[in-house]
Design a protein around this motif. Structure first.
Motif, short mmCIF file in Angstrom:
data_model
loop_
_atom_site.label_atom_id
_atom_site.label_comp_id
_atom_site.label_asym_id
_atom_site.label_seq_id
_atom_site.Cartn_x
_atom_site.Cartn_y
_atom_site.Cartn_z
N ARG A 16 -1.61 2.59 2.72
CA ARG A 16 -2.52 3.43 1.94
C ARG A 16 -1.75 4.59 1.28
NH1 ARG A 16 -7.67 1.91 2.83
NH2 ARG A 16 -8.17 0.88 4.81
N GLU A 17 -0.81 5.15 2.01
CA GLU A 17 -0.06 6.30 1.49
C GLU A 17 0.78 5.93 0.27
OE1 GLU A 17 2.15 7.65 4.85
OE2 GLU A 17 0.44 8.67 5.79
N ILE A 18 1.27 4.71 0.21
CA ILE A 18 2.10 4.30 -0.94
C ILE A 18 1.27 3.56 -1.99
CG2 ILE A 18 4.20 4.20 0.45
CD1 ILE A 18 3.96 1.18 0.54
N GLY A 19 -0.04 3.59 -1.82
CA GLY A 19 -0.92 2.99 -2.82
C GLY A 19 -0.95 1.48 -2.82
N ALA A 20 -0.66 0.87 -1.69
CA ALA A 20 -0.61 -0.58 -1.61
C ALA A 20 -1.79 -1.19 -0.86
CB ALA A 20 0.69 -1.01 -0.92
N LEU A 21 -2.80 -0.37 -0.57
CA LEU A 21 -3.98 -0.87 0.13
C LEU A 21 -5.22 -0.27 -0.51
CD1 LEU A 21 -4.80 -2.68 2.50
CD2 LEU A 21 -4.80 -0.66 3.96
N GLU A 22 -6.13 -1.13 -0.92
CA GLU A 22 -7.34 -0.69 -1.59
C GLU A 22 -8.24 0.10 -0.65
OE1 GLU A 22 -9.11 -4.27 -2.95
OE2 GLU A 22 -7.59 -4.65 -4.50
N ASP A 23 -8.95 1.07 -1.19
CA ASP A 23 -9.92 1.83 -0.39
C ASP A 23 -10.99 0.89 0.14
OD1 ASP A 23 -8.56 4.16 -0.93
OD2 ASP A 23 -9.80 4.69 -2.65
N GLY A 24 -11.27 1.02 1.41
CA GLY A 24 -12.32 0.19 2.01
C GLY A 24 -11.89 -1.22 2.34
N ALA A 25 -10.60 -1.54 2.19
CA ALA A 25 -10.10 -2.87 2.51
C ALA A 25 -10.28 -3.17 3.99
CB ALA A 25 -8.63 -3.00 2.12
N VAL A 26 -10.83 -4.33 4.30
CA VAL A 26 -11.08 -4.73 5.68
C VAL A 26 -9.99 -5.71 6.11
CG1 VAL A 26 -12.69 -5.88 7.24
CG2 VAL A 26 -13.55 -4.43 5.38
N PRO A 27 -9.40 -5.54 7.29
CA PRO A 27 -8.35 -6.47 7.74
C PRO A 27 -8.85 -7.90 7.76
CG PRO A 27 -8.40 -4.53 9.15
CD PRO A 27 -9.60 -4.44 8.25
N LEU A 28 -8.10 -8.79 7.14
CA LEU A 28 -8.46 -10.20 7.06
C LEU A 28 -7.96 -10.95 8.28
CD1 LEU A 28 -7.41 -10.77 3.34
CD2 LEU A 28 -9.68 -10.16 4.21
N ASP A 29 -8.76 -11.86 8.78
CA ASP A 29 -8.40 -12.63 9.96
C ASP A 29 -7.70 -13.91 9.50
OD1 ASP A 29 -8.10 -13.55 12.49
OD2 ASP A 29 -10.22 -14.04 12.83
N ILE A 30 -6.43 -13.78 9.12
CA ILE A 30 -5.70 -14.92 8.58
C ILE A 30 -4.41 -15.20 9.32
CG2 ILE A 30 -6.61 -14.64 6.24
CD1 ILE A 30 -4.09 -13.15 5.56
N ALA A 31 -4.12 -14.44 10.37
CA ALA A 31 -2.85 -14.62 11.08
C ALA A 31 -2.76 -16.02 11.68
CB ALA A 31 -2.71 -13.57 12.17
N ALA A 32 -1.60 -16.58 11.61
CA ALA A 32 -1.40 -17.93 12.14
C ALA A 32 -1.23 -17.93 13.64
CB ALA A 32 -0.16 -18.55 11.49
N LEU A 33 -0.77 -16.80 14.20
CA LEU A 33 -0.55 -16.72 15.64
C LEU A 33 -1.37 -15.61 16.24
CD1 LEU A 33 3.34 -17.14 15.77
CD2 LEU A 33 1.59 -18.86 16.20
#
Length: 256
Positions: free
Chosen positions: A239-256
């Motif tokens: 978020r600090e470097i502007g690489a995450l949108e406001d209100g972005a929710v963590p996606l459950d996509i991890a393979a492990l």
């Protein structure tokens, strides 16, 4: 993307593919006769650094690093944000020797996969998560004893710029069981080298290396707590470097 940038990008891909075929073919015949550390430098470090150089020179993607003072002297487990191919090149050329957790299918890719197979990666079967976790733990511990850094993308796959995936616990479990810290890394490479498509945009990638994080105790709770801390740091830094949108929710996509 402008016509000139399109031409630059096409040239970049031609040079990158050509160098990969030539270098991996040469490595296939030379690398088996080299010890592991020298083999890594010959096969991976030199070519990955050349790929980063081509990215800068041809398509205008530069980078800045913050937090170099946080890198420990002893190799540990690296937990890095995954947005593009660029960070794979960069991290593989920056830390050495490095053993990367990757899907087993990549070892079957002509030239690239053949060369990778000689570099002691942790090649997992993503279709069998339980077996993959056990393999990561056993093989990862062996690689650490051999003095290698372990690179884990805890989201499990590349996540589009502006989003973040939930972190799997495989990397932190390996670190806790080996009594080592995790080294969190955030960046915004996806803004210039997007996950989807072939376009490349000129600019400066910000790479931020956090302070090493240690587990406070041992066991499953310590693994979960360390994983949450690492995720929180990466999320906040993105978020600090502007690489995450406001209100972005963590996606459950991890393979492990």
């Amino acid at each position: 993307m402008s016509p000139l940038q399109t031409l630059r990008t096409l040239l970049f891909y031609v040079l990158l593919a050509s160098s990969a075929c030539i270098w991996c073919t040469v490595s296939f015949f030379v690398a088996p006769f080299l010890p592991f550390r020298a083999r890594y430098r010959f096969v991976v470090r030199n070519w990955c650094r050349s790929a980063v150089w081509l990215t800068k020179t041809i398509v205008g993607i530069r980078y800045e690093i913050k937090g170099l003072e946080n890198i420990p002297e002893r190799p540990c487990v690296i937990l890095a944000k995954h947005q593009s191919t660029w960070e794979t090149f960069f991290l593989s050329g920056f830390f050495e020797p490095l053993s990367q957790v990757l899907k087993r299918e990549l070892l079957y890719v002509p030239f690239f996969g053949w060369a990778m197979a000689m570099l002691k990666p942790i090649a997992i079967d993503r279709s069998n998560p339980k077996a993959a976790l056990k393999q990561m733990a056993s093989v990862g511990a062996e690689r650490i004893k051999q003095g290698a850094w372990i690179l884990v993308f805890p989201e499990g796959t590349r996540v589009p710029f502006g989003q973040i995936g939930k972190f799997s616990r495989g990397g932190t479990a390996l670190a806790v069981n080996a009594n080592l810290p995790v080294l969190p890394i955030a960046h915004n490479a996806g803004a210039f080298w997007p996950k989807n498509g072939w376009a490349k945009y000129p600019g400066t990638i910000q790479v931020v290396i956090g302070a090493p994080m240690y587990a406070e105790t041992t066991g499953p709770r310590a693994i979960a707590e360390l994983n949450d801390r690492a995720f929180a740091w990466v999320e906040r830094t993105q978020r600090e470097i502007g690489a995450l949108e406001d209100g972005a929710v963590p996606l459950d996509i991890a393979a492990l």
